[in-house]
Scaffold this motif. Structure first.
Motif, PDB file in Angstrom:
ATOM      1  N   GLN A  15      25.391  -3.203   4.437  1.00 13.88           N
ATOM      2  CA  GLN A  15      24.967  -4.565   4.127  1.00 13.88           C
ATOM      3  C   GLN A  15      25.790  -5.158   2.982  1.00 13.88           C
ATOM      4  N   ARG A  16      25.775  -6.481   2.896  1.00 14.00           N
ATOM      5  CA  ARG A  16      26.452  -7.166   1.789  1.00 14.00           C
ATOM      6  C   ARG A  16      25.507  -7.410   0.627  1.00 14.00           C
ATOM      7  N   ALA A  17      24.230  -7.384   0.889  1.00 11.65           N
ATOM      8  CA  ALA A  17      23.231  -7.515  -0.167  1.00 11.65           C
ATOM      9  C   ALA A  17      21.894  -7.044   0.375  1.00 11.65           C
ATOM     10  N   ILE A  18      21.029  -6.597  -0.532  1.00  6.78           N
ATOM     11  CA  ILE A  18      19.670  -6.199  -0.187  1.00  6.78           C
ATOM     12  C   ILE A  18      18.716  -6.986  -1.078  1.00  6.78           C
ATOM     13  N   LEU A  19      17.749  -7.653  -0.474  1.00  7.29           N
ATOM     14  CA  LEU A  19      16.780  -8.466  -1.197  1.00  7.29           C
ATOM     15  C   LEU A  19      15.421  -7.787  -1.115  1.00  7.29           C
ATOM     16  N   LEU A  20      14.827  -7.507  -2.257  1.00  8.98           N
ATOM     17  CA  LEU A  20      13.531  -6.849  -2.291  1.00  8.98           C
ATOM     18  C   LEU A  20      12.444  -7.865  -2.589  1.00  8.98           C
ATOM     19  N   GLY A  21      11.472  -7.945  -1.699  1.00 12.75           N
ATOM     20  CA  GLY A  21      10.323  -8.811  -1.893  1.00 12.75           C
ATOM     21  C   GLY A  21       9.216  -8.075  -2.617  1.00 12.75           C
ATOM     22  N   ALA A  22       7.974  -8.332  -2.218  1.00 13.49           N
ATOM     23  CA  ALA A  22       6.824  -7.743  -2.897  1.00 13.49           C
ATOM     24  C   ALA A  22       6.535  -6.339  -2.357  1.00 13.49           C
ATOM     25  N   PHE A  23       6.319  -5.424  -3.269  1.00 11.11           N
ATOM     26  CA  PHE A  23       5.815  -4.080  -2.964  1.00 11.11           C
ATOM     27  C   PHE A  23       4.571  -3.918  -3.822  1.00 11.11           C
ATOM     28  N   ASN A  24       3.414  -3.967  -3.210  1.00 17.38           N
ATOM     29  CA  ASN A  24       2.192  -4.088  -3.998  1.00 17.38           C
ATOM     30  C   ASN A  24       1.044  -3.303  -3.375  1.00 17.38           C
ATOM     31  N   ARG A  25      -0.123  -3.387  -4.042  1.00 19.86           N
ATOM     32  CA  ARG A  25      -1.372  -2.740  -3.625  1.00 19.86           C
ATOM     33  C   ARG A  25      -1.237  -1.226  -3.553  1.00 19.86           C
ATOM     34  N   PHE A  26      -0.579  -0.634  -4.544  1.00 18.65           N
ATOM     35  CA  PHE A  26      -0.524   0.816  -4.674  1.00 18.65           C
ATOM     36  C   PHE A  26      -1.061   1.180  -6.052  1.00 18.65           C
ATOM     37  N   GLY A  73       0.785  -1.225   0.000  1.00 19.98           N
ATOM     38  CA  GLY A  73       0.000   0.000   0.000  1.00 19.98           C
ATOM     39  C   GLY A  73       0.817   1.275   0.000  1.00 19.98           C
ATOM     40  N   GLU A  74       2.089   1.186  -0.334  1.00 18.06           N
ATOM     41  CA  GLU A  74       2.953   2.365  -0.371  1.00 18.06           C
ATOM     42  C   GLU A  74       3.316   2.687  -1.824  1.00 18.06           C
ATOM     43  N   HIS A  75       3.019   3.891  -2.257  1.00 21.29           N
ATOM     44  CA  HIS A  75       3.373   4.348  -3.604  1.00 21.29           C
ATOM     45  C   HIS A  75       4.896   4.317  -3.778  1.00 21.29           C
ATOM     46  N   PRO A  76       5.386   4.080  -4.998  1.00 20.50           N
ATOM     47  CA  PRO A  76       6.840   4.034  -5.199  1.00 20.50           C
ATOM     48  C   PRO A  76       7.605   5.241  -4.658  1.00 20.50           C
ATOM     49  N   TYR A  77       7.018   6.441  -4.725  1.00 15.39           N
ATOM     50  CA  TYR A  77       7.786   7.582  -4.191  1.00 15.39           C
ATOM     51  C   TYR A  77       7.917   7.494  -2.682  1.00 15.39           C
ATOM     52  N   ARG A  78       6.921   6.925  -2.015  1.00 16.34           N
ATOM     53  CA  ARG A  78       7.037   6.754  -0.565  1.00 16.34           C
ATOM     54  C   ARG A  78       8.012   5.621  -0.231  1.00 16.34           C
ATOM     55  N   ILE A  79       8.044   4.599  -1.079  1.00 17.77           N
ATOM     56  CA  ILE A  79       9.041   3.540  -0.897  1.00 17.77           C
ATOM     57  C   ILE A  79      10.440   4.122  -1.024  1.00 17.77           C
ATOM     58  N   GLU A  80      10.635   4.982  -2.031  1.00 16.74           N
ATOM     59  CA  GLU A  80      11.952   5.610  -2.188  1.00 16.74           C
ATOM     60  C   GLU A  80      12.294   6.479  -0.983  1.00 16.74           C
ATOM     61  N   ARG A  81      11.316   7.181  -0.447  1.00 17.70           N
ATOM     62  CA  ARG A  81      11.573   8.036   0.713  1.00 17.70           C
ATOM     63  C   ARG A  81      11.993   7.210   1.925  1.00 17.70           C
ATOM     64  N   LEU A  82      11.338   6.060   2.129  1.00 12.58           N
ATOM     65  CA  LEU A  82      11.705   5.180   3.241  1.00 12.58           C
ATOM     66  C   LEU A  82      13.100   4.589   3.031  1.00 12.58           C
ATOM     67  N   LEU A  83      13.402   4.179   1.806  1.00 13.51           N
ATOM     68  CA  LEU A  83      14.731   3.666   1.503  1.00 13.51           C
ATOM     69  C   LEU A  83      15.790   4.747   1.696  1.00 13.51           C
ATOM     70  N   THR A  84      15.445   5.976   1.341  1.00 16.92           N
ATOM     71  CA  THR A  84      16.376   7.088   1.525  1.00 16.92           C
ATOM     72  C   THR A  84      16.691   7.286   3.000  1.00 16.92           C
ATOM     73  N   GLN A  85      15.690   7.128   3.847  1.00 19.19           N
ATOM     74  CA  GLN A  85      15.921   7.240   5.291  1.00 19.19           C
ATOM     75  C   GLN A  85      16.931   6.203   5.758  1.00 19.19           C
ATOM     76  N   LEU A  86      16.763   4.956   5.308  1.00 16.06           N
ATOM     77  CA  LEU A  86      17.711   3.905   5.682  1.00 16.06           C
ATOM     78  C   LEU A  86      19.087   4.166   5.064  1.00 16.06           C
ATOM     79  N   LEU A  87      19.102   4.703   3.858  1.00 17.42           N
ATOM     80  CA  LEU A  87      20.374   5.001   3.187  1.00 17.42           C
ATOM     81  C   LEU A  87      21.133   6.092   3.935  1.00 17.42           C
ATOM     82  N   LEU A  88      20.448   7.183   4.251  1.00 16.45           N
ATOM     83  CA  LEU A  88      21.109   8.306   4.911  1.00 16.45           C
ATOM     84  C   LEU A  88      21.488   7.984   6.341  1.00 16.45           C
ATOM     85  N   ALA A  89      20.792   7.025   6.928  1.00 17.33           N
ATOM     86  CA  ALA A  89      21.145   6.591   8.278  1.00 17.33           C
ATOM     87  C   ALA A  89      22.318   5.618   8.277  1.00 17.33           C
ATOM     88  N   GLY A  90      22.788   5.245   7.096  1.00 19.67           N
ATOM     89  CA  GLY A  90      23.939   4.361   6.988  1.00 19.67           C
ATOM     90  C   GLY A  90      23.607   2.886   7.040  1.00 19.67           C
TER      91      GLY A  90
END
Length: 306
Positions: free
Chosen positions: A233-244, A211-228
């Motif tokens: 990590q050695r790898a990031i695995l993306l599962g389902a992002f749906n119902r938007f 239920g999160e639009h792609p721009y909100r997904i990017e914003r959440l990822l940016t928070q984790l990115l800027l927080a270091g």
């Protein structure tokens, strides 16, 4: 099969007919199902007030069950984190109990891992997976493997776009001794700056959301990115992002745009997609906090644990 303890730590269960149908399916599969006395409690949007849900978690820990299974996600666990019975949960895991869930359950998973190093499982929830018209066969098989103690790994087929992004991946990608962790992106990002987010370095982080639009997904990822968090990590695995729902205003901005952007920010950390996990019918079960090996063979990603 297994002794299951079903409890409600987050949102209230509204559809009682579906709840009963889900219980019958678990029992038909051979499981002994014990239901928490407050499983159908309701207070505002929650499955009971904070005290009720904390008590349910405590009863689950003391039940002696093989698996503690949440009814559903929603919201409610984050506000309980300072008061969770961490020692009781850790002791139950040491005795062999598997705590299983997804979505809002991510908050509890991250907290017990950060506070006690306690291992849990990301997997199905009662209403999400057993109350449906036709439960998914792969999801049910993965759960049965956990119930029987025979699950040792999982895998999935990489999308071709991943191989184009990482041409050398299929020839020589093998990670040893990496901690697998993660869950719902919104919940996990909300724990940044708190003592309830594990400080995992050189791990494999998996993420999903609903239920999160792609721009909100990017914003959440940016928070984790800027927080270091992501860069460690050695790898990031993306599962389902749906119902938007995309809109004309997006002008081509979509989930693939976010993935391409994330890869550009993390040139040394592979970002792989297609993990069968999240708010989708077919989901694997993943050990949160356990050390794993990860291998790519041609287009197949394989994760192995003890």
């Amino acid at each position: 099969m297994a002794h299951l303890y079903v409890y409600s730590p987050s949102g209230a269960v509204r559809d009682r007919a579906a709840f009963r149908r889900a219980l019958r399916r678990l029992e038909a599969a051979g499981h002994a199902v014990e239901v928490d006395p407050a499983v159908l409690a309701s207070h505002q949007r929650f499955a009971g007030d904070d005290e009720t849900r904390l008590a349910a978690i405590g009863r689950a820990a003391a039940s002696g069950a093989d698996i503690a299974l949440t009814t559903r996600g929603g919201y409610g666990l984050t506000r309980l984190l300072p008061r969770l019975p961490y020692d009781a949960i850790a002791a139950s895991v040491e005795r062999g109990m598997a705590w299983v869930g997804l979505s809002d359950f991510t908050a509890m998973q991250m907290a017990v891992l950060a506070q006690r190093g306690t291992l849990t499982w990301a997997g199905p929830a009662l209403m999400e997976d057993w109350a449906t018209d036709t439960p998914d066969e792969i999801t049910m098989a993965c759960f049965d493997d956990l119930a029987q103690g025979v699950g040792e790994g999982t895998g999935w087929r990489l999308p071709l776009a991943d191989l184009r992004a990482y041409p050398a991946l299929a020839q020589a990608w093998h990670l040893h001794d990496a901690v697998l962790w993660g869950g719902n992106l919104s919940i996990l990002a909300g724990l940044v700056g708190t003592p309830y987010l594990p400080a995992v370095v050189d791990g494999v982080l998996f993420l999903e959301d609903v239920g999160e639009h792609p721009y909100r997904i990017e914003r959440l990822l940016t928070q984790l990115l800027l927080a270091g968090v992501l860069g460690r990590q050695r790898a990031i695995l993306l599962g389902a992002f749906n119902r938007f729902t995309l809109t004309p205003h997006d002008r081509g901005f979509r989930l693939a745009t976010v993935v391409d952007w994330l890869r550009a920010q993390l040139p040394d950390v592979p970002v792989l997609t297609g993990l069968p996990f999240g708010h989708v019918p077919t989901k694997v079960i993943l050990p949160v906090g356990r050390r794993i090996e990860a291998v790519v063979q041609e287009r197949e990603v394989l994760l192995f644990w003890d």
